[in-house]
Design an enzyme around this catalytic site. Structure first.
Site, short mmCIF file in Angstrom:
data_model
loop_
_atom_site.label_atom_id
_atom_site.label_comp_id
_atom_site.label_asym_id
_atom_site.label_seq_id
_atom_site.Cartn_x
_atom_site.Cartn_y
_atom_site.Cartn_z
N SER A 124 1.06 -1.11 7.39
CA SER A 124 1.53 0.26 7.19
C SER A 124 3.04 0.40 7.19
CB SER A 124 0.92 1.18 8.25
OG SER A 124 1.18 0.69 9.55
N LYS A 149 -4.89 9.86 3.32
CA LYS A 149 -3.72 9.26 2.67
C LYS A 149 -3.90 9.40 1.15
CE LYS A 149 -2.46 7.00 6.84
NZ LYS A 149 -2.67 5.96 7.81
N HIS A 186 -4.17 2.10 3.75
CA HIS A 186 -3.14 2.23 2.70
C HIS A 186 -3.54 1.57 1.38
CE1 HIS A 186 -0.28 3.91 5.55
NE2 HIS A 186 -0.80 3.06 6.41
C1 LIG Z 1 -2.88 6.10 9.29
C2 LIG Z 1 -3.56 4.89 9.77
C3 LIG Z 1 -4.67 4.97 10.62
C4 LIG Z 1 -5.11 6.27 11.22
O1 LIG Z 1 -5.74 7.08 10.27
P1 LIG Z 1 -5.78 8.64 10.48
O2 LIG Z 1 -6.86 9.10 9.60
O3 LIG Z 1 -4.44 9.15 10.12
O4 LIG Z 1 -6.08 8.86 11.94
C5 LIG Z 1 -5.34 3.81 10.94
N1 LIG Z 1 -4.93 2.61 10.46
C6 LIG Z 1 -3.86 2.50 9.67
C7 LIG Z 1 -3.45 1.16 9.17
C8 LIG Z 1 -3.13 3.63 9.31
O5 LIG Z 1 -2.04 3.52 8.56
#
Ligand SMILES: *Cc1c(COP(=O)(O)O)cnc(C)c1O
Length: 396
Positions: free
Chosen positions: A179, A246, A207
């Protein structure tokens, strides 16, 4: 010292080290241009990689679904909160990523906590890449399993740890796209290791989903682990998780894998069981989003073009972009203060590019996390590059 005074002192300490974080209240929708506290910025700070968070079709879908089904789910899935829209979405998500079954969670953080704690206890072991997302670290702690962290992408170190482990149940956990770095985990090699050592492989594709693969099905499609040559489930040890807030532009997350895994999680994943189901109208929006993702080749092509443009234009800057083919483009600055200064200098020019500092990233690697979206235009990239080059000249 009374507890509240102690907190104030600790906050002052964080501030003195230049590590205090603050939130900026946004007005209006997510996008390439955002309004923060009364000022418009060109933003490189969202995970809305396909520009769907504010898409008119998703907005319309939510409005219609709210009219028909109301706003809140009103209960947990196992009581009366599980809606036909959730059920349909789970089936569509499983088919979309090429796995037999799927289960919804309210967010990725909860999915990670729920799966790891449902599968592992204190006689078990989790093997985690050092740069994994914080939620996977917390999941490991909550599970009480032994927590082995291997150096980033170091498969030889991972294999030694697996070979040495006497744990009953083993689980390898990795971000598919890291991330804060944007690089990819070698999923086929990790899966081979998992199979050799009788471990689960847990893939967090927060992602990659929507972005990677010809049809945006994510990292499994990108690495040809499912759907090729036919939609068969050849890897029962594979557990896939992706988030829906996302690239999908909405909110929530899902876990996909074998039917037995999903049945087990339905019984035992505490963050699925003991929480209110997410609003059904959001499930309606995600279903629409899946169609836009599948038909989103133009958006992904736009994104690839922007990534290339940024990387080409960043040559000659005093700061280096880490190697990355994804919309996450980390510009490594080094010292915290220098990263914050660079971010500030961009902000005064109307550009929103947040500095990421430890503990989110390792010490000495403070950076700007430049995050690209299909909503950006080439001119937006050029404006960012011009500003960076201008600031670099001023610094000399
Ligand atoms: C954003 C993210 C999460 C958490 O997801 P949310 O739906 O925002 O709680 C988990 N793992 C990774 C790698 C992330 O980037």
């Amino acid at each position: 010292m009374p507890a509240p005074t102690e907190l104030a002192a600790r906050l002052a300490e964080i501030a003195a080290r230049g590590r205090l974080r603050r939130r900026w209240a946004r007005d209006g929708g997510q996008g390439a241009h955002i309004w923060l506290e009364g000022r418009e910025y060109l933003s490189f700070a969202s995970n809305d990689y396909l520009g769907l968070a504010n898409h008119s079709e998703l907005v319309a879908e939510v409005q219609i679904a709210a009219g028909r089904h109301g706003v809140g789910a009103g209960a947990a899935h196992l009581l009366s909160g599980h809606h036909a829209l959730h059920q349909a979405l789970e089936a569509e998500l499983a088919a979309f990523v090429g796995l037999p079954a799927a289960l919804l969670f309210t967010c990725g953080y909860m999915a990670n906590l729920g799966v790891v704690t449902a599968l592992l206890g204190h006689h078990d072991a989790i093997f985690a890449d050092r740069l994994n997302h914080a939620s996977l670290t917390d999941a490991a702690i909550l599970s009480r399993a032994q927590h082995h962290r291997y150096p980033h992408l170091d498969l030889a170190a991972l294999e030694r740890m697996l070979a040495d482990s006497r744990a009953r149940v083993k689980l390898i956990a990795t971000d598919a796209v890291f991330s804060m770095d944007g690089d990819l985990a070698p999923l086929p090699e990790l899966l081979a290791l998992a199979e050799r050592y009788g471990a689960w492989l847990y893939v967090d594709d927060a992602h990659g989903f929507g972005v990677l693969g010809a049809e945006g099905r994510g990292s499994l499609e990108h690495h040809r682990l499912t759907l090729h040559p036919s939609p068969l489930p050849p890897h029962p040890a594979l557990i896939y998780m992706a988030t829906l807030g996302k690239a999908a532009g909405v909110s929530g997350a899902f876990v996909a894998g074998s039917p037995e895994l999903i049945d087990w999680l339905t019984q035992r994943a505490r963050t699925h069981i003991y929480t209110t189901a997410s609003p059904p109208m959001l499930a309606a929006a995600v279903r629409r989003s899946l169609r836009l993702i599948r038909a989103g080749e133009q958006r992904r092509a736009q994104l690839r073009g922007l990534i290339e443009r940024l990387r080409r234009g960043a040559e000659g800057l005093p700061w280096r972009l880490r190697p990355s083919d994804t919309p996450i483009q980390p510009l490594i600055v080094g010292e915290d203060a220098a990263a914050v200064q660079l971010s500030e200098a961009l902000r005064t020019r109307g550009l929103w590019v947040p500095a990421i500092r430890p503990p989110t990233v390792p010490e000495g690697t403070a950076r700007l996390r430049i995050s690209l979206s299909a909503a950006h235009r080439e001119a937006d990239i050029d404006r960012l590059l011009e500003a960076l080059h201008a600031i670099a000249t001023e610094c000399r």
